[in-house]
Design a protein around this motif. Sequence first.
Motif, PDB file in Angstrom:
ATOM      1  N   ALA A 135       0.809  -1.213   0.000  1.00  0.00           N
ATOM      2  CA  ALA A 135       0.000   0.000   0.000  1.00  0.00           C
ATOM      3  C   ALA A 135       0.850   1.275   0.000  1.00  0.00           C
ATOM      4  CB  ALA A 135      -0.925   0.008   1.220  1.00  0.00           C
ATOM      5  N   LEU A 136       2.175   1.130   0.010  1.00  0.00           N
ATOM      6  CA  LEU A 136       3.042   2.316  -0.030  1.00  0.00           C
ATOM      7  C   LEU A 136       2.804   3.149  -1.285  1.00  0.00           C
ATOM      8  CD1 LEU A 136       6.451   0.920   1.299  1.00  0.00           C
ATOM      9  CD2 LEU A 136       4.974   2.606   2.411  1.00  0.00           C
ATOM     10  N   LYS A 137       2.252   2.509  -2.315  1.00  0.00           N
ATOM     11  CA  LYS A 137       1.943   3.236  -3.553  1.00  0.00           C
ATOM     12  C   LYS A 137       0.943   4.357  -3.301  1.00  0.00           C
ATOM     13  CE  LYS A 137       2.723  -1.021  -6.170  1.00  0.00           C
ATOM     14  NZ  LYS A 137       2.111  -2.118  -6.926  1.00  0.00           N
ATOM     15  N   LEU A 138       0.128   4.194  -2.258  1.00  0.00           N
ATOM     16  CA  LEU A 138      -0.871   5.220  -1.936  1.00  0.00           C
ATOM     17  C   LEU A 138      -0.215   6.532  -1.488  1.00  0.00           C
ATOM     18  CD1 LEU A 138      -3.440   3.055   0.074  1.00  0.00           C
ATOM     19  CD2 LEU A 138      -3.689   3.888  -2.264  1.00  0.00           C
ATOM     20  N   LEU A 139       1.047   6.452  -1.039  1.00  0.00           N
ATOM     21  CA  LEU A 139       1.733   7.649  -0.548  1.00  0.00           C
ATOM     22  C   LEU A 139       2.093   8.610  -1.677  1.00  0.00           C
ATOM     23  CD1 LEU A 139       4.091   6.108   2.166  1.00  0.00           C
ATOM     24  CD2 LEU A 139       1.804   7.065   2.443  1.00  0.00           C
ATOM     25  N   LYS A 140       1.932   8.156  -2.930  1.00  0.00           N
ATOM     26  CA  LYS A 140       2.136   9.060  -4.059  1.00  0.00           C
ATOM     27  C   LYS A 140       1.050  10.131  -4.105  1.00  0.00           C
ATOM     28  CE  LYS A 140       4.385   5.524  -6.928  1.00  0.00           C
ATOM     29  NZ  LYS A 140       4.275   4.704  -8.172  1.00  0.00           N
ATOM     30  N   ASP A 141      -0.081   9.818  -3.480  1.00  0.00           N
ATOM     31  CA  ASP A 141      -1.170  10.792  -3.347  1.00  0.00           C
ATOM     32  C   ASP A 141      -0.791  11.761  -2.227  1.00  0.00           C
ATOM     33  OD1 ASP A 141      -3.481  12.154  -2.471  1.00  0.00           O
ATOM     34  OD2 ASP A 141      -4.782  10.569  -3.218  1.00  0.00           O
ATOM     35  N   LYS A 142      -0.629  13.043  -2.567  1.00  0.00           N
ATOM     36  CA  LYS A 142      -0.152  14.044  -1.602  1.00  0.00           C
ATOM     37  C   LYS A 142      -1.016  14.094  -0.341  1.00  0.00           C
ATOM     38  CE  LYS A 142      -0.136  18.908  -0.720  1.00  0.00           C
ATOM     39  NZ  LYS A 142      -0.916  20.105  -0.993  1.00  0.00           N
ATOM     40  N   ASN A 143      -2.335  14.039  -0.507  1.00  0.00           N
ATOM     41  CA  ASN A 143      -3.228  14.132   0.646  1.00  0.00           C
ATOM     42  C   ASN A 143      -3.128  12.906   1.549  1.00  0.00           C
ATOM     43  OD1 ASN A 143      -4.734  16.703   0.314  1.00  0.00           O
ATOM     44  ND2 ASN A 143      -5.283  15.805  -1.643  1.00  0.00           N
ATOM     45  N   PHE A 144      -2.993  11.727   0.938  1.00  0.00           N
ATOM     46  CA  PHE A 144      -2.847  10.521   1.752  1.00  0.00           C
ATOM     47  C   PHE A 144      -1.511  10.545   2.488  1.00  0.00           C
ATOM     48  CE2 PHE A 144      -1.938   6.095   2.739  1.00  0.00           C
ATOM     49  CZ  PHE A 144      -3.156   5.675   3.253  1.00  0.00           C
ATOM     50  N   LEU A 145      -0.473  11.080   1.854  1.00  0.00           N
ATOM     51  CA  LEU A 145       0.841  11.205   2.487  1.00  0.00           C
ATOM     52  C   LEU A 145       0.762  12.111   3.715  1.00  0.00           C
ATOM     53  CD1 LEU A 145       3.918  10.747   2.516  1.00  0.00           C
ATOM     54  CD2 LEU A 145       4.128  12.697   0.956  1.00  0.00           C
ATOM     55  N   VAL A 182       0.271  19.522  14.856  1.00  0.00           N
ATOM     56  CA  VAL A 182      -0.238  18.546  13.883  1.00  0.00           C
ATOM     57  C   VAL A 182      -1.584  19.021  13.334  1.00  0.00           C
ATOM     58  CG1 VAL A 182      -0.961  16.154  13.512  1.00  0.00           C
ATOM     59  CG2 VAL A 182       0.955  16.648  15.035  1.00  0.00           C
ATOM     60  N   PHE A 183      -2.416  19.564  14.213  1.00  0.00           N
ATOM     61  CA  PHE A 183      -3.721  20.115  13.808  1.00  0.00           C
ATOM     62  C   PHE A 183      -3.549  21.208  12.753  1.00  0.00           C
ATOM     63  CE2 PHE A 183      -6.625  23.723  14.444  1.00  0.00           C
ATOM     64  CZ  PHE A 183      -7.863  23.129  14.181  1.00  0.00           C
ATOM     65  N   LEU A 184      -2.611  22.136  12.993  1.00  0.00           N
ATOM     66  CA  LEU A 184      -2.379  23.245  12.058  1.00  0.00           C
ATOM     67  C   LEU A 184      -1.842  22.727  10.714  1.00  0.00           C
ATOM     68  CD1 LEU A 184      -0.778  25.987  14.354  1.00  0.00           C
ATOM     69  CD2 LEU A 184      -3.086  25.948  13.395  1.00  0.00           C
ATOM     70  N   LEU A 185      -0.879  21.816  10.780  1.00  0.00           N
ATOM     71  CA  LEU A 185      -0.294  21.284   9.549  1.00  0.00           C
ATOM     72  C   LEU A 185      -1.349  20.564   8.703  1.00  0.00           C
ATOM     73  CD1 LEU A 185       3.105  19.861  10.896  1.00  0.00           C
ATOM     74  CD2 LEU A 185       2.776  21.874   9.440  1.00  0.00           C
ATOM     75  N   PHE A 186      -2.174  19.772   9.360  1.00  0.00           N
ATOM     76  CA  PHE A 186      -3.192  19.022   8.631  1.00  0.00           C
ATOM     77  C   PHE A 186      -4.247  19.958   8.034  1.00  0.00           C
ATOM     78  CE2 PHE A 186      -6.923  16.304   8.087  1.00  0.00           C
ATOM     79  CZ  PHE A 186      -6.364  15.192   7.482  1.00  0.00           C
ATOM     80  N   SER A 187      -4.659  20.958   8.805  1.00  0.00           N
ATOM     81  CA  SER A 187      -5.695  21.879   8.323  1.00  0.00           C
ATOM     82  C   SER A 187      -5.210  22.700   7.133  1.00  0.00           C
ATOM     83  CB  SER A 187      -6.142  22.813   9.454  1.00  0.00           C
ATOM     84  OG  SER A 187      -5.060  23.613   9.905  1.00  0.00           O
ATOM     85  N   LEU A 188      -3.901  23.011   7.103  1.00  0.00           N
ATOM     86  CA  LEU A 188      -3.350  23.837   6.022  1.00  0.00           C
ATOM     87  C   LEU A 188      -2.978  23.025   4.784  1.00  0.00           C
ATOM     88  CD1 LEU A 188      -1.031  26.195   8.126  1.00  0.00           C
ATOM     89  CD2 LEU A 188      -3.196  26.801   7.026  1.00  0.00           C
ATOM     90  N   LEU A 189      -2.498  21.796   4.972  1.00  0.00           N
ATOM     91  CA  LEU A 189      -1.928  21.035   3.861  1.00  0.00           C
ATOM     92  C   LEU A 189      -2.865  20.000   3.258  1.00  0.00           C
ATOM     93  CD1 LEU A 189       1.660  20.432   5.312  1.00  0.00           C
ATOM     94  CD2 LEU A 189       0.923  22.211   3.699  1.00  0.00           C
ATOM     95  N   PHE A 190      -3.846  19.527   4.029  1.00  0.00           N
ATOM     96  CA  PHE A 190      -4.738  18.477   3.537  1.00  0.00           C
ATOM     97  C   PHE A 190      -5.919  19.107   2.794  1.00  0.00           C
ATOM     98  CE2 PHE A 190      -8.206  15.432   3.783  1.00  0.00           C
ATOM     99  CZ  PHE A 190      -7.588  14.234   3.481  1.00  0.00           C
ATOM    100  N   ASN A 191      -6.073  18.752   1.526  1.00  0.00           N
ATOM    101  CA  ASN A 191      -7.144  19.352   0.718  1.00  0.00           C
ATOM    102  C   ASN A 191      -7.872  18.323  -0.139  1.00  0.00           C
ATOM    103  OD1 ASN A 191      -6.776  22.263   1.303  1.00  0.00           O
ATOM    104  ND2 ASN A 191      -4.751  21.887   0.427  1.00  0.00           N
ATOM    105  N   ASP A 192      -8.066  17.136   0.390  1.00  0.00           N
ATOM    106  CA  ASP A 192      -8.746  16.088  -0.366  1.00  0.00           C
ATOM    107  C   ASP A 192     -10.244  16.385  -0.404  1.00  0.00           C
ATOM    108  OD1 ASP A 192      -9.637  13.811  -1.570  1.00  0.00           O
ATOM    109  OD2 ASP A 192      -8.393  12.456  -0.392  1.00  0.00           O
ATOM    110  N   LYS A 193     -10.769  16.586  -1.595  1.00  0.00           N
ATOM    111  CA  LYS A 193     -12.181  16.927  -1.751  1.00  0.00           C
ATOM    112  C   LYS A 193     -13.050  15.705  -2.038  1.00  0.00           C
ATOM    113  CE  LYS A 193     -11.293  21.346  -1.414  1.00  0.00           C
ATOM    114  NZ  LYS A 193     -11.689  22.089  -0.202  1.00  0.00           N
ATOM    115  N   THR A 194     -12.398  14.553  -2.255  1.00  0.00           N
ATOM    116  CA  THR A 194     -13.197  13.368  -2.593  1.00  0.00           C
ATOM    117  C   THR A 194     -13.972  12.873  -1.372  1.00  0.00           C
ATOM    118  OG1 THR A 194     -11.342  11.914  -2.028  1.00  0.00           O
ATOM    119  CG2 THR A 194     -11.542  12.637  -4.323  1.00  0.00           C
ATOM    120  N   LYS A 195     -15.147  12.340  -1.635  1.00  0.00           N
ATOM    121  CA  LYS A 195     -15.993  11.853  -0.538  1.00  0.00           C
ATOM    122  C   LYS A 195     -15.608  10.424  -0.179  1.00  0.00           C
ATOM    123  CE  LYS A 195     -20.244  14.511  -0.804  1.00  0.00           C
ATOM    124  NZ  LYS A 195     -21.708  14.430  -0.802  1.00  0.00           N
ATOM    125  N   THR A 196     -15.495  10.167   1.123  1.00  0.00           N
ATOM    126  CA  THR A 196     -15.206   8.796   1.562  1.00  0.00           C
ATOM    127  C   THR A 196     -16.508   8.016   1.582  1.00  0.00           C
ATOM    128  OG1 THR A 196     -15.479   9.499   3.855  1.00  0.00           O
ATOM    129  CG2 THR A 196     -13.259   9.492   2.975  1.00  0.00           C
TER     130      THR A 196
END
Length: 408
Positions: free
Chosen positions: A209-219, A391-405
């Motif tokens: 599943a390391l291939k998933l880390l190519k996705d910036k948001n998952f990383l 961690v809260f600040l970093l995630f709120s600023l850098l994570f931008n995944d718009k896809t619905k789970t």
Amino acid sequence: MNSTTRFKLSFMMFLEFFIWGGWFVTLGTFLDKNLSASGPEIGSVFSTQSWGAIIAPFIIGLIADRYFNAEKILGVLHLIGAVLMYQMYNATDISVFYPYVFVYMVLYMPTLALVNSVSFNQMGDPEKEFSNIRIWGTIGWILAGVLISYFFHWDSQEASGNGALKNTFLMSAVASLGLGIFSFLLPKTPPKNKSTEKIKVSEILGLDALKLLKDKNFLIFFISSILICIPLAFYYQNANLFLSKIGMDNPTGKMTIGQVSEVLFLLAIPVFFKKFGFKKTILVGMLAWTVRYLLFAFGNAGELSFMLILGIALHGICYDFFFVSGQIYTNSKAGDKFKSSAQGLITLATYGVGMLIGFIVAGQITEIYKTNGVEDWKMIWSIPAGIAFVVFLLFSLLFNDKTKTESV
């Protein structure tokens, strides 16, 4: 599922978590008061959980899934665990105690997957049936804490100072012996894979599943998951010791409020997910860690004891909104091909690597802010609060995944 099978699975799950909750919650207090362990030594003992989580996939992937029935391996591991737990009960020095707890955790952590495997094997619809079985594990953990505080009073100031907490290991040893014997009466759960199939270590550890880390948001999510485990380790390692040292009555019993909270907020996740989405849900979980530790830093066992109770009660939001939400997000990003590997990778990253780092950091920080045997709890809790907020600040600023789970 017939009533006999349901009872067997429920009792199995009850004992599985009764055993863990029966000694692990008070471990920090026991090590400090009974074995005079330093902060780094306590951190080292707690990190055995992480080593167990790292090694567990090999035991499951190389042995349980290929050669022997899961219920038989479960029984053998718990019988050996009962002996090791009894040795921990008899240990009078940290150097003697450590080898036993290390081997015990390496053997116990795989049983968490084994009880799930035995349960799933008997279910036609696991999504509907499993929660009714798993809830008995939480009840077992809660009952262990209630017995320690309100029935035996082992964690009272006087009793714990006189070494009563070592009885938690004897109680867990008896329960482990019981589950070890009972496991051989559980429904047969044969190995899933034939021993002739080629073993892929990458699959066992979830490395596919390391291939998933190519996705910036998952990383970003992956890194955040590791980092948030650092403040999490402070809670497991220091919470009971902290509550005990500041004079709170029945600290272990009061900490079971966290497990009750966990059950309640687990039910709230589907609603929160649907209304606010993954990012906001997980951010609430991260922020809750900061709030919780600030409540611990500035509360006390007197007129501000409500702050400590509130901090304990936040466990449901802290754990469920981050870790359970994270598992759902991982599942949705992985797709059918990498679902199992992705969950294995996240578990290895969090309970393995993240918690291992966390226990080391928690042990060092606790020792740094200790003078003549007295801890500066305000600083000890403020540091993980700060880490969680970063961690809260970093995630709120850098994570931008718009896809619905996918729906829960």
